[in-house]
Design an enzyme around this catalytic site. Sequence first.
Site, PDB file in Angstrom:
ATOM      1  N   MET A  96      41.652 -63.047 -27.122  1.00 59.34           N
ATOM      2  CA  MET A  96      40.909 -61.600 -27.069  1.00 59.34           C
ATOM      3  C   MET A  96      39.831 -61.515 -27.639  1.00 59.34           C
ATOM      4  O   MET A  96      39.772 -62.035 -28.958  1.00 59.34           O
ATOM      5  CB  MET A  96      41.901 -60.649 -27.541  1.00 59.34           C
ATOM      6  CG  MET A  96      43.562 -60.153 -26.894  1.00 59.34           C
ATOM      7  SD  MET A  96      43.202 -59.657 -25.556  1.00 59.34           S
ATOM      8  CE  MET A  96      42.173 -58.487 -25.341  1.00 59.34           C
TER       9      MET A  96
ATOM     10  N   ASP B  10      46.409 -54.175 -17.458  1.00 62.42           N
ATOM     11  CA  ASP B  10      46.433 -53.841 -18.947  1.00 62.42           C
ATOM     12  C   ASP B  10      47.442 -52.889 -19.184  1.00 62.42           C
ATOM     13  O   ASP B  10      47.262 -51.584 -18.699  1.00 62.42           O
ATOM     14  CB  ASP B  10      45.235 -53.559 -19.387  1.00 62.42           C
ATOM     15  CG  ASP B  10      44.316 -54.805 -19.620  1.00 62.42           C
ATOM     16  OD1 ASP B  10      44.687 -55.776 -20.208  1.00 62.42           O
ATOM     17  OD2 ASP B  10      43.189 -54.773 -19.108  1.00 62.42           O
TER      18      ASP B  10
ATOM     19  N   MET C  97      50.338 -54.930 -23.993  1.00 58.29           N
ATOM     20  CA  MET C  97      50.022 -54.688 -25.456  1.00 58.29           C
ATOM     21  C   MET C  97      50.748 -53.700 -25.825  1.00 58.29           C
ATOM     22  O   MET C  97      50.478 -52.423 -26.011  1.00 58.29           O
ATOM     23  CB  MET C  97      48.317 -54.220 -25.050  1.00 58.29           C
ATOM     24  CG  MET C  97      47.372 -55.148 -25.231  1.00 58.29           C
ATOM     25  SD  MET C  97      45.929 -54.603 -24.423  1.00 58.29           S
ATOM     26  CE  MET C  97      46.378 -54.496 -22.640  1.00 58.29           C
TER      27      MET C  97
ATOM     28  N   HIS D  86      49.250 -57.996 -18.790  1.00 61.49           N
ATOM     29  CA  HIS D  86      49.024 -58.038 -20.210  1.00 61.49           C
ATOM     30  C   HIS D  86      49.542 -56.991 -20.883  1.00 61.49           C
ATOM     31  O   HIS D  86      49.162 -55.902 -20.989  1.00 61.49           O
ATOM     32  CB  HIS D  86      47.381 -58.391 -20.371  1.00 61.49           C
ATOM     33  CG  HIS D  86      46.879 -58.203 -21.823  1.00 61.49           C
ATOM     34  ND1 HIS D  86      45.634 -57.816 -21.999  1.00 61.49           N
ATOM     35  CD2 HIS D  86      47.625 -58.680 -23.082  1.00 61.49           C
ATOM     36  CE1 HIS D  86      45.560 -58.179 -23.509  1.00 61.49           C
ATOM     37  NE2 HIS D  86      46.640 -58.439 -23.978  1.00 61.49           N
TER      38      HIS D  86
ATOM     39  N   HIS E 151      44.388 -58.346 -13.209  1.00 62.10           N
ATOM     40  CA  HIS E 151      44.697 -58.251 -14.449  1.00 62.10           C
ATOM     41  C   HIS E 151      44.952 -56.902 -14.714  1.00 62.10           C
ATOM     42  O   HIS E 151      44.206 -56.018 -14.578  1.00 62.10           O
ATOM     43  CB  HIS E 151      43.596 -58.637 -15.373  1.00 62.10           C
ATOM     44  CG  HIS E 151      43.947 -58.646 -17.074  1.00 62.10           C
ATOM     45  ND1 HIS E 151      44.511 -59.818 -17.600  1.00 62.10           N
ATOM     46  CD2 HIS E 151      43.528 -57.827 -17.803  1.00 62.10           C
ATOM     47  CE1 HIS E 151      44.775 -59.598 -18.771  1.00 62.10           C
ATOM     48  NE2 HIS E 151      44.009 -58.178 -19.145  1.00 62.10           N
TER      49      HIS E 151
ATOM     50  N   MET F 121      49.578 -50.596 -21.676  1.00 56.75           N
ATOM     51  CA  MET F 121      49.140 -50.223 -23.354  1.00 56.75           C
ATOM     52  C   MET F 121      50.099 -49.189 -23.637  1.00 56.75           C
ATOM     53  O   MET F 121      50.600 -48.193 -22.870  1.00 56.75           O
ATOM     54  CB  MET F 121      47.785 -49.485 -23.676  1.00 56.75           C
ATOM     55  CG  MET F 121      47.018 -50.710 -23.184  1.00 56.75           C
ATOM     56  SD  MET F 121      45.133 -50.154 -23.421  1.00 56.75           S
ATOM     57  CE  MET F 121      44.015 -51.511 -22.647  1.00 56.75           C
TER      58      MET F 121
ATOM     59  N   ASP G 100      39.518 -62.745 -22.831  1.00 53.01           N
ATOM     60  CA  ASP G 100      39.938 -61.404 -22.317  1.00 53.01           C
ATOM     61  C   ASP G 100      39.093 -60.309 -23.328  1.00 53.01           C
ATOM     62  O   ASP G 100      39.332 -60.459 -24.577  1.00 53.01           O
ATOM     63  CB  ASP G 100      41.314 -60.922 -22.364  1.00 53.01           C
ATOM     64  CG  ASP G 100      41.569 -59.621 -21.673  1.00 53.01           C
ATOM     65  OD1 ASP G 100      40.716 -58.865 -21.303  1.00 53.01           O
ATOM     66  OD2 ASP G 100      42.842 -59.119 -21.966  1.00 53.01           O
TER      67      ASP G 100
ATOM     68  N   SER H 269      40.118 -56.617 -14.402  1.00 50.92           N
ATOM     69  CA  SER H 269      41.080 -55.692 -14.918  1.00 50.92           C
ATOM     70  C   SER H 269      40.607 -54.336 -14.325  1.00 50.92           C
ATOM     71  O   SER H 269      39.917 -53.837 -14.627  1.00 50.92           O
ATOM     72  CB  SER H 269      40.761 -55.703 -16.515  1.00 50.92           C
ATOM     73  OG  SER H 269      41.369 -54.893 -17.153  1.00 50.92           O
TER      74      SER H 269
END
Length: 218
Positions: free
Chosen positions: A135, A34, A67, A65, A32, A36, A173, A7
């Site tokens: 998660m 992330d 979020m 991913h 990966h 957000m 994760d 990540s």
Amino acid sequence: MLKVAPSVIAGDQARLGEEVRAIEAAGADLVHLDVMDGHFVPNLTLGPGVVKDLRKETSLPFDCHLMLDEPARYVRAFADAGADRISVHVEVPGAAAALREVRALGRLAGLAFNPDTPAAAGDGLLALADFAVVMTVYPGFYGQAMIRQALDKVPVLRDKFWALGRDPVIQVDGGVASDNVGIVAAAGATEVVAGAAVFKAREYRAAIEALRWGGPLV
Ligand code: DX5
Ligand code: ZN
């Protein structure tokens, strides 16, 4: 053997291009990313513009991913930017629409579960997903300690994939490291995300290999 998805949130944010090239050279399976929004999680990271520019730096598949409170609004932008896989959270109301959109765009769709969300919350949605994300930290920050109880969902989700007649693809994760990846593998995970365990290691290749084989190589 686990797939390893470093990540980049834990890498040097001023040198992301170099970081993705370095993990590719070190044997990573996926990148990966992330994403957000400061609403679904209390942090902000990168958007589709960063993904688009990173796409030129590596041929590794991109695993985004999301979020986000409203993932469906952004699926197309991340797909266009070069995401190969896009995961969204089961906790948000628009998860089904987002999963459908991911698949309609020809990308792999992931359904992510926060540590305190039961596997049953995904009933009805798992059929729309290509993989599940368990998660093992509350999302928002890398470098947190793994919440091991959350691994109990892995075999439950594996059975649900089997019941759907599908090979389970289950990503774990959060807080994965060489000293706990053995229990992650034993629970039935097929791939792991690793932020700090890769990017804060002295040597990326050794760190990735230690995770891939389910524990430290002795
Ligand atoms: C959590 C993110 C994770 C995490 C990975 O908010 O979704 O991908 O940052 O980092 P580590 O492995 O350090 O927990
Ligand atoms: Zn993540």
